[in-house]
Design a protein around this motif. Structure first.
Motif, PDB file in Angstrom:
ATOM      1  N   LYS A  91       0.816  -1.214   0.000  1.00  0.00           N
ATOM      2  CA  LYS A  91       0.000   0.000   0.000  1.00  0.00           C
ATOM      3  C   LYS A  91       0.848   1.263   0.000  1.00  0.00           C
ATOM      4  O   LYS A  91       0.456   2.281  -0.567  1.00  0.00           O
ATOM      5  CB  LYS A  91      -0.947  -0.006   1.198  1.00  0.00           C
ATOM      6  CG  LYS A  91      -2.069  -1.035   1.087  1.00  0.00           C
ATOM      7  CD  LYS A  91      -3.042  -0.925   2.253  1.00  0.00           C
ATOM      8  CE  LYS A  91      -4.177  -1.935   2.109  1.00  0.00           C
ATOM      9  NZ  LYS A  91      -5.142  -1.840   3.235  1.00  0.00           N
ATOM     10  N   ALA A  92       2.021   1.185   0.606  1.00  0.00           N
ATOM     11  CA  ALA A  92       2.887   2.361   0.692  1.00  0.00           C
ATOM     12  C   ALA A  92       3.716   2.568  -0.573  1.00  0.00           C
ATOM     13  O   ALA A  92       4.242   3.658  -0.800  1.00  0.00           O
ATOM     14  CB  ALA A  92       3.812   2.238   1.893  1.00  0.00           C
ATOM     15  N   ARG A  93       3.834   1.548  -1.386  1.00  0.00           N
ATOM     16  CA  ARG A  93       4.653   1.663  -2.597  1.00  0.00           C
ATOM     17  C   ARG A  93       4.007   2.617  -3.604  1.00  0.00           C
ATOM     18  O   ARG A  93       2.804   2.552  -3.838  1.00  0.00           O
ATOM     19  CB  ARG A  93       4.837   0.298  -3.256  1.00  0.00           C
ATOM     20  CG  ARG A  93       5.612  -0.711  -2.418  1.00  0.00           C
ATOM     21  CD  ARG A  93       5.751  -2.032  -3.183  1.00  0.00           C
ATOM     22  NE  ARG A  93       6.263  -3.096  -2.348  1.00  0.00           N
ATOM     23  CZ  ARG A  93       7.558  -3.309  -2.099  1.00  0.00           C
ATOM     24  NH1 ARG A  93       8.457  -2.517  -2.655  1.00  0.00           N
ATOM     25  NH2 ARG A  93       7.936  -4.303  -1.322  1.00  0.00           N
ATOM     26  N   GLU A  94       4.838   3.464  -4.211  1.00  0.00           N
ATOM     27  CA  GLU A  94       4.333   4.348  -5.256  1.00  0.00           C
ATOM     28  C   GLU A  94       4.325   3.615  -6.591  1.00  0.00           C
ATOM     29  O   GLU A  94       4.771   2.473  -6.691  1.00  0.00           O
ATOM     30  CB  GLU A  94       5.188   5.615  -5.318  1.00  0.00           C
ATOM     31  CG  GLU A  94       5.108   6.460  -4.058  1.00  0.00           C
ATOM     32  CD  GLU A  94       3.682   6.864  -3.693  1.00  0.00           C
ATOM     33  OE1 GLU A  94       2.845   7.074  -4.608  1.00  0.00           O
ATOM     34  OE2 GLU A  94       3.389   6.968  -2.490  1.00  0.00           O
ATOM     35  N   LEU A  95       3.837   4.286  -7.632  1.00  0.00           N
ATOM     36  CA  LEU A  95       3.548   3.614  -8.903  1.00  0.00           C
ATOM     37  C   LEU A  95       4.767   2.902  -9.477  1.00  0.00           C
ATOM     38  O   LEU A  95       4.714   1.710  -9.777  1.00  0.00           O
ATOM     39  CB  LEU A  95       3.002   4.633  -9.906  1.00  0.00           C
ATOM     40  CG  LEU A  95       2.487   4.068 -11.225  1.00  0.00           C
ATOM     41  CD1 LEU A  95       1.269   4.864 -11.695  1.00  0.00           C
ATOM     42  CD2 LEU A  95       3.549   4.129 -12.311  1.00  0.00           C
ATOM     43  N   LYS A  96       5.881   3.598  -9.617  1.00  0.00           N
ATOM     44  CA  LYS A  96       7.060   2.991 -10.238  1.00  0.00           C
ATOM     45  C   LYS A  96       7.619   1.869  -9.364  1.00  0.00           C
ATOM     46  O   LYS A  96       8.076   0.837  -9.872  1.00  0.00           O
ATOM     47  CB  LYS A  96       8.121   4.049 -10.490  1.00  0.00           C
ATOM     48  CG  LYS A  96       9.196   3.618 -11.474  1.00  0.00           C
ATOM     49  CD  LYS A  96      10.069   4.786 -11.885  1.00  0.00           C
ATOM     50  CE  LYS A  96      11.081   4.368 -12.948  1.00  0.00           C
ATOM     51  NZ  LYS A  96      11.928   5.514 -13.375  1.00  0.00           N
ATOM     52  N   ASP A  97       7.557   2.061  -8.060  1.00  0.00           N
ATOM     53  CA  ASP A  97       8.039   1.027  -7.145  1.00  0.00           C
ATOM     54  C   ASP A  97       7.171  -0.225  -7.249  1.00  0.00           C
ATOM     55  O   ASP A  97       7.681  -1.354  -7.171  1.00  0.00           O
ATOM     56  CB  ASP A  97       8.033   1.566  -5.709  1.00  0.00           C
ATOM     57  CG  ASP A  97       8.701   0.613  -4.736  1.00  0.00           C
ATOM     58  OD1 ASP A  97       9.573  -0.158  -5.145  1.00  0.00           O
ATOM     59  OD2 ASP A  97       8.329   0.647  -3.542  1.00  0.00           O
ATOM     60  N   ARG A  98       5.874  -0.045  -7.410  1.00  0.00           N
ATOM     61  CA  ARG A  98       4.985  -1.207  -7.589  1.00  0.00           C
ATOM     62  C   ARG A  98       5.338  -1.965  -8.867  1.00  0.00           C
ATOM     63  O   ARG A  98       5.350  -3.199  -8.878  1.00  0.00           O
ATOM     64  CB  ARG A  98       3.519  -0.763  -7.620  1.00  0.00           C
ATOM     65  CG  ARG A  98       2.978  -0.361  -6.276  1.00  0.00           C
ATOM     66  CD  ARG A  98       1.467  -0.223  -6.284  1.00  0.00           C
ATOM     67  NE  ARG A  98       0.972   0.181  -4.965  1.00  0.00           N
ATOM     68  CZ  ARG A  98      -0.310   0.255  -4.639  1.00  0.00           C
ATOM     69  NH1 ARG A  98      -1.241  -0.036  -5.534  1.00  0.00           N
ATOM     70  NH2 ARG A  98      -0.665   0.636  -3.418  1.00  0.00           N
ATOM     71  N   MET A  99       5.602  -1.226  -9.923  1.00  0.00           N
ATOM     72  CA  MET A  99       5.967  -1.876 -11.189  1.00  0.00           C
ATOM     73  C   MET A  99       7.221  -2.741 -11.000  1.00  0.00           C
ATOM     74  O   MET A  99       7.235  -3.914 -11.390  1.00  0.00           O
ATOM     75  CB  MET A  99       6.220  -0.813 -12.258  1.00  0.00           C
ATOM     76  CG  MET A  99       6.694  -1.363 -13.596  1.00  0.00           C
ATOM     77  SD  MET A  99       7.001  -0.045 -14.803  1.00  0.00           S
ATOM     78  CE  MET A  99       8.485   0.709 -14.116  1.00  0.00           C
ATOM     79  N   HIS A 100       8.254  -2.161 -10.404  1.00  0.00           N
ATOM     80  CA  HIS A 100       9.486  -2.917 -10.171  1.00  0.00           C
ATOM     81  C   HIS A 100       9.232  -4.119  -9.265  1.00  0.00           C
ATOM     82  O   HIS A 100       9.769  -5.208  -9.500  1.00  0.00           O
ATOM     83  CB  HIS A 100      10.550  -2.019  -9.524  1.00  0.00           C
ATOM     84  CG  HIS A 100      11.021  -0.890 -10.388  1.00  0.00           C
ATOM     85  ND1 HIS A 100      11.089  -0.971 -11.760  1.00  0.00           N
ATOM     86  CD2 HIS A 100      11.457   0.358 -10.056  1.00  0.00           C
ATOM     87  CE1 HIS A 100      11.565   0.163 -12.244  1.00  0.00           C
ATOM     88  NE2 HIS A 100      11.783   0.986 -11.235  1.00  0.00           N
ATOM     89  N   HIS A 101       8.431  -3.910  -8.251  1.00  0.00           N
ATOM     90  CA  HIS A 101       8.156  -4.963  -7.270  1.00  0.00           C
ATOM     91  C   HIS A 101       7.429  -6.143  -7.924  1.00  0.00           C
ATOM     92  O   HIS A 101       7.765  -7.309  -7.662  1.00  0.00           O
ATOM     93  CB  HIS A 101       7.318  -4.385  -6.129  1.00  0.00           C
ATOM     94  CG  HIS A 101       6.934  -5.370  -5.077  1.00  0.00           C
ATOM     95  ND1 HIS A 101       7.858  -6.054  -4.314  1.00  0.00           N
ATOM     96  CD2 HIS A 101       5.703  -5.796  -4.650  1.00  0.00           C
ATOM     97  CE1 HIS A 101       7.230  -6.852  -3.464  1.00  0.00           C
ATOM     98  NE2 HIS A 101       5.928  -6.718  -3.651  1.00  0.00           N
ATOM     99  N   VAL A 102       6.450  -5.851  -8.767  1.00  0.00           N
ATOM    100  CA  VAL A 102       5.720  -6.923  -9.456  1.00  0.00           C
ATOM    101  C   VAL A 102       6.671  -7.704 -10.356  1.00  0.00           C
ATOM    102  O   VAL A 102       6.647  -8.944 -10.390  1.00  0.00           O
ATOM    103  CB  VAL A 102       4.536  -6.364 -10.274  1.00  0.00           C
ATOM    104  CG1 VAL A 102       3.899  -7.468 -11.123  1.00  0.00           C
ATOM    105  CG2 VAL A 102       3.486  -5.755  -9.360  1.00  0.00           C
TER     106      VAL A 102
END
Length: 218
Positions: free
Chosen positions: A43-54
């Motif tokens: 929930k705390a991850r921002e958009l680009k961080d979510r992309m990398h994380h996925v």
């Protein structure tokens, strides 16, 4: 209004992606993948961080070498393009290539060429330009004559010297001549989508090489 990160990288997107990969790779552990992605920090991850994380979680859960992963992911992307179900969230596919494929030029270039129609590979291609400048610009010249407008746009957009939110290309700020060869092929492209990229690229060039940009435009 719903934040972009929640629009594009929602729980629904993650579970759909898990199902698609499971269809392509029977041993893919969908529960483990979803658990990895929707962790305590999600929930705390921002958009680009979510992309990398996925992309990272996908790589970890697939548990295969890079070529094998791309062989699984490519038909998924192609089906989404064919069925027009692709979305901004599919940035994870070119991001996967950028994060795990820099050592495999041939496999990665082909993947980026395919993936760009689902969600542009303009960011992911840049580390390859830095790592393989001559080889990658030769590929881009070929892309500038490609039948797909998405690939032709990638030929220009991916080598913009000052592409916003992207890795810088300082060599092209110093000397834009390799870029100009590509723009020459695309300046009268039948697609406005491509021509806009050419205009934006030339505008980037003008920030560091105004006389070159003006002469080219004229």
């Amino acid at each position: 209004m719903q934040a972009l990160k929640d629009q594009f990288f929602s729980k629904a997107y993650v579970t759909t992606l898990a199902s698609d990969v499971k269809h392509a790779a029977a041993d893919f552990d969908t529960k483990d993948f979803v658990r990895r992605v929707l962790d305590r920090s999600w929930k705390a991850r921002e958009l680009k961080d979510r992309m990398h994380h996925v992309a990272d979680c996908l790589h970890a859960t697939l548990s295969r070498d890079y070529k094998a992963c791309i062989k699984i992911l490519t038909p998924i992307v192609q089906r989404r393009i064919r069925e027009n179900t692709n979305s901004f969230g599919d940035m994870i596919f070119p991001d996967f290539v950028e994060r795990f494929g820099v050592e495999d030029f041939k496999t990665s270039v082909k993947a980026l060429e395919i993936f760009t129609a689902a969600c542009s590979s303009e960011f992911a291609v840049r580390p390859f330009i830095v790592r393989y400048p001559h080889e990658m610009m030769q590929v881009k010249l070929e892309w500038s004559r490609h039948k797909s407008e998405h690939v032709r746009r990638l030929a220009s957009e991916g080598c913009r010297p000052r592409l916003p939110w992207a890795m810088a290309l300082p060599e092209f700020k110093k000397d834009p001549r390799p870029v100009l060869k590509i723009l020459e092929n695309l300046k009268s492209d039948s697609s406005e989508y491509v021509r806009r990229s050419v205009a934006n690229n030339l505008n980037d060039i003008s920030k560091d090489n105004l006389e070159v940009a003006l002469a080219t435009a004229e």
